[in-house]
Motif scaffolding. Sequence first.
Motif, PDB file in Angstrom:
ATOM      1  N   ALA A  77       0.844  -1.206   0.000  1.00 38.18           N
ATOM      2  CA  ALA A  77       0.000   0.000   0.000  1.00 38.18           C
ATOM      3  C   ALA A  77       0.873   1.248   0.000  1.00 38.18           C
ATOM      4  O   ALA A  77       0.658   2.173   0.781  1.00 38.18           O
ATOM      5  CB  ALA A  77      -0.939  -0.005   1.211  1.00 38.18           C
ATOM      6  N   GLY A  78       1.864   1.254  -0.873  1.00 38.74           N
ATOM      7  CA  GLY A  78       2.904   2.280  -0.825  1.00 38.74           C
ATOM      8  C   GLY A  78       2.518   3.632  -1.386  1.00 38.74           C
ATOM      9  O   GLY A  78       1.925   3.733  -2.465  1.00 38.74           O
ATOM     10  N   ASN A  79       2.886   4.668  -0.664  1.00 41.06           N
ATOM     11  CA  ASN A  79       2.723   6.045  -1.135  1.00 41.06           C
ATOM     12  C   ASN A  79       4.003   6.419  -1.885  1.00 41.06           C
ATOM     13  O   ASN A  79       4.947   6.941  -1.293  1.00 41.06           O
ATOM     14  CB  ASN A  79       2.473   6.978   0.052  1.00 41.06           C
ATOM     15  N   LEU A  80       4.029   6.155  -3.177  1.00 34.62           N
ATOM     16  CA  LEU A  80       5.243   6.358  -3.966  1.00 34.62           C
ATOM     17  C   LEU A  80       5.367   7.766  -4.533  1.00 34.62           C
ATOM     18  O   LEU A  80       6.481   8.204  -4.849  1.00 34.62           O
ATOM     19  CB  LEU A  80       5.289   5.337  -5.110  1.00 34.62           C
ATOM     20  N   GLY A  82      -3.883  -3.058  -2.338  1.00 37.02           N
ATOM     21  CA  GLY A  82      -5.156  -3.581  -1.859  1.00 37.02           C
ATOM     22  C   GLY A  82      -6.293  -3.193  -2.787  1.00 37.02           C
ATOM     23  O   GLY A  82      -6.432  -2.008  -3.135  1.00 37.02           O
ATOM     24  N   SER A  83      -7.102  -4.153  -3.191  1.00 37.02           N
ATOM     25  CA  SER A  83      -8.199  -3.858  -4.123  1.00 37.02           C
ATOM     26  C   SER A  83      -9.195  -2.855  -3.537  1.00 37.02           C
ATOM     27  O   SER A  83      -9.819  -2.090  -4.272  1.00 37.02           O
ATOM     28  CB  SER A  83      -8.937  -5.156  -4.503  1.00 37.02           C
ATOM     29  N   ASP A  84      -9.329  -2.854  -2.191  1.00 36.35           N
ATOM     30  CA  ASP A  84     -10.287  -1.964  -1.534  1.00 36.35           C
ATOM     31  C   ASP A  84      -9.613  -0.828  -0.756  1.00 36.35           C
ATOM     32  O   ASP A  84     -10.216  -0.257   0.145  1.00 36.35           O
ATOM     33  CB  ASP A  84     -11.177  -2.775  -0.586  1.00 36.35           C
ATOM     34  N   ASP A  85      -8.380  -0.553  -1.109  1.00 37.70           N
ATOM     35  CA  ASP A  85      -7.638   0.506  -0.412  1.00 37.70           C
ATOM     36  C   ASP A  85      -8.104   1.873  -0.900  1.00 37.70           C
ATOM     37  O   ASP A  85      -7.883   2.238  -2.061  1.00 37.70           O
ATOM     38  CB  ASP A  85      -6.132   0.334  -0.669  1.00 37.70           C
ATOM     39  N   LYS A  86      -8.727   2.631  -0.021  1.00 40.00           N
ATOM     40  CA  LYS A  86      -9.205   3.968  -0.367  1.00 40.00           C
ATOM     41  C   LYS A  86      -8.179   5.047  -0.033  1.00 40.00           C
ATOM     42  O   LYS A  86      -8.300   6.190  -0.479  1.00 40.00           O
ATOM     43  CB  LYS A  86     -10.515   4.272   0.376  1.00 40.00           C
ATOM     44  N   VAL A  87      -7.184   4.687   0.776  1.00 37.95           N
ATOM     45  CA  VAL A  87      -6.146   5.653   1.156  1.00 37.95           C
ATOM     46  C   VAL A  87      -5.091   5.761   0.057  1.00 37.95           C
ATOM     47  O   VAL A  87      -4.755   6.854  -0.412  1.00 37.95           O
ATOM     48  CB  VAL A  87      -5.489   5.251   2.489  1.00 37.95           C
ATOM     49  N   ILE A  88      -4.554   4.619  -0.359  1.00 42.54           N
ATOM     50  CA  ILE A  88      -3.619   4.575  -1.477  1.00 42.54           C
ATOM     51  C   ILE A  88      -4.251   3.666  -2.540  1.00 42.54           C
ATOM     52  O   ILE A  88      -3.958   2.467  -2.611  1.00 42.54           O
ATOM     53  CB  ILE A  88      -2.240   4.009  -1.074  1.00 42.54           C
ATOM     54  N   ALA A 126      -8.347  -6.354   0.342  1.00 46.28           N
ATOM     55  CA  ALA A 126      -7.469  -5.664   1.295  1.00 46.28           C
ATOM     56  C   ALA A 126      -7.751  -4.165   1.277  1.00 46.28           C
ATOM     57  O   ALA A 126      -7.842  -3.544   0.213  1.00 46.28           O
ATOM     58  CB  ALA A 126      -6.010  -5.925   0.970  1.00 46.28           C
ATOM     59  N   THR A 127      -7.909  -3.585   2.466  1.00 50.06           N
ATOM     60  CA  THR A 127      -8.026  -2.132   2.596  1.00 50.06           C
ATOM     61  C   THR A 127      -6.633  -1.599   2.929  1.00 50.06           C
ATOM     62  O   THR A 127      -5.644  -2.324   2.815  1.00 50.06           O
ATOM     63  CB  THR A 127      -9.021  -1.773   3.708  1.00 50.06           C
ATOM     64  N   ASN A 137      -5.316  -0.841   5.844  1.00 52.58           N
ATOM     65  CA  ASN A 137      -4.734  -1.402   7.069  1.00 52.58           C
ATOM     66  C   ASN A 137      -5.136  -2.842   7.361  1.00 52.58           C
ATOM     67  O   ASN A 137      -4.612  -3.435   8.308  1.00 52.58           O
ATOM     68  CB  ASN A 137      -5.129  -0.527   8.273  1.00 52.58           C
ATOM     69  N   HIS A 138      -6.020  -3.403   6.574  1.00 54.04           N
ATOM     70  CA  HIS A 138      -6.529  -4.739   6.894  1.00 54.04           C
ATOM     71  C   HIS A 138      -6.598  -5.633   5.662  1.00 54.04           C
ATOM     72  O   HIS A 138      -6.691  -5.152   4.531  1.00 54.04           O
ATOM     73  CB  HIS A 138      -7.925  -4.630   7.523  1.00 54.04           C
ATOM     74  N   GLY A 139      -6.535  -6.938   5.916  1.00 56.74           N
ATOM     75  CA  GLY A 139      -6.713  -7.912   4.852  1.00 56.74           C
ATOM     76  C   GLY A 139      -5.452  -8.317   4.132  1.00 56.74           C
ATOM     77  O   GLY A 139      -5.506  -8.865   3.024  1.00 56.74           O
ATOM     78  N   TRP A 140      -4.305  -8.107   4.770  1.00 57.88           N
ATOM     79  CA  TRP A 140      -3.019  -8.384   4.124  1.00 57.88           C
ATOM     80  C   TRP A 140      -2.403  -9.718   4.542  1.00 57.88           C
ATOM     81  O   TRP A 140      -1.263 -10.022   4.168  1.00 57.88           O
ATOM     82  CB  TRP A 140      -2.031  -7.260   4.446  1.00 57.88           C
ATOM     83  N   GLU A 141      -3.111 -10.523   5.305  1.00 57.75           N
ATOM     84  CA  GLU A 141      -2.523 -11.741   5.871  1.00 57.75           C
ATOM     85  C   GLU A 141      -1.910 -12.663   4.812  1.00 57.75           C
ATOM     86  O   GLU A 141      -0.869 -13.287   5.049  1.00 57.75           O
ATOM     87  CB  GLU A 141      -3.572 -12.520   6.678  1.00 57.75           C
ATOM     88  N   LYS A 142      -2.513 -12.732   3.650  1.00 58.15           N
ATOM     89  CA  LYS A 142      -2.019 -13.671   2.634  1.00 58.15           C
ATOM     90  C   LYS A 142      -0.661 -13.280   2.050  1.00 58.15           C
ATOM     91  O   LYS A 142      -0.002 -14.104   1.410  1.00 58.15           O
ATOM     92  CB  LYS A 142      -3.042 -13.827   1.506  1.00 58.15           C
ATOM     93  N   ILE A 143      -0.216 -12.038   2.272  1.00 54.70           N
ATOM     94  CA  ILE A 143       1.097 -11.656   1.730  1.00 54.70           C
ATOM     95  C   ILE A 143       2.237 -12.027   2.678  1.00 54.70           C
ATOM     96  O   ILE A 143       3.396 -11.976   2.276  1.00 54.70           O
ATOM     97  CB  ILE A 143       1.184 -10.157   1.388  1.00 54.70           C
ATOM     98  N   TYR A 144       1.933 -12.384   3.917  1.00 55.95           N
ATOM     99  CA  TYR A 144       2.992 -12.684   4.883  1.00 55.95           C
ATOM    100  C   TYR A 144       3.981 -13.707   4.337  1.00 55.95           C
ATOM    101  O   TYR A 144       5.190 -13.438   4.287  1.00 55.95           O
ATOM    102  CB  TYR A 144       2.403 -13.162   6.216  1.00 55.95           C
TER     103      TYR A 144
END
Length: 248
Positions: A165-168, A205-211, A232-233, A235-242
Motif C-alpha cells: 500500500a505504498g505512497n510512492l 489492496g483492491s479496496d484501499d481507499k487511502v492509497i 485488502a483495505t 490497514n486490513h486484509g493483508w494476511e495472505k502476503i505474509y
Amino acid sequence: MFKTLLLSLFLLGCKSIDVPTQFVHKVIHTQTFEIASWQKITKPNGIFKFYIEGDGYAFNAYGQPTQNPTPRGTLVRKLAFGDPSPNVIYLARPCQYVTSSMCRQKYWTTARFAPEIIQAEYEAISQIAANNPVILIGFSGGAQVAGLVATTQNKLNIKRIITIAGNLDHESWVAYHNLPYLRESMNLKNYQSQFLQIPQIHYVGSDDKVIPPHLIKQFVGKNAEIIQIKNATHNHGWEKIYPLIQQY
C-alpha cells in the motif's frame, strides 16, 4: 530512564503485540533523530531485511495532527516479527516510540519526507547493515522512505524494494485526496528513473481507499511487478502476503 519511561507510555497507546524473544529493542542514534528499532540478527554477513513503518498515528479521527505519531496498527510489526529470515529489523520512523528536541509536528505532517528524515533513516540502516545486501520493505509512507533512501544514498547495497500500500508519489496522492501539499518533503517522483532500476515488487489492496491501486500503477507502469490483494483495505486484509514477503 526517561526515554525508557517514554517508550513504555507510548506503547500503552499502541495495540498490544508480543515481541519474539529473538528481537532486541534498540534506539539508533543519528545526527538528528533517535530511531526505535527491534532487531533480530543471527547471520551478520547475510541479507538484512528492514520493515519500515508507515506514517503512524499522524492525524486523529478529526483530521488534526496528533502530538505523538507512534503507530497504533500492528501490520508492519506483525510482518517483521513473523519473518523467519536470519536478519530482520523493524524500523520505526523518527519520533515514533521515542522523542527528542527535534520532534516537531511538521515531521509527521508536511515534512514527513524531509531531507533530514531520509538522512536519519539512511544512517540507521547503514549502521545496522553496513555493506551487506539489504531488502527494504515499506508500508504506506514507509514505501516513500524506502525509495528515497535507496535512490538518494548510493552507499547502501540494495537488493530489492518491496512495498505494501505504498505512497510512492505523494504529490499525486495529495492531489487525489485534495489534501495540503507536503511542502517540506522530498518526493520520489523526482528520482523515478533511478527508483525503477531497482528490483522491486508492489502489493496493492483492491479496496484501499487511502492509497488506491491506480496511483501505484500510474507511478511504476510496466516497469515493476504489482500484485493486487483482493479485499485488502489500507490497514486490513493483508494476511495472505505474509508468506510471500518472507520468502525473499
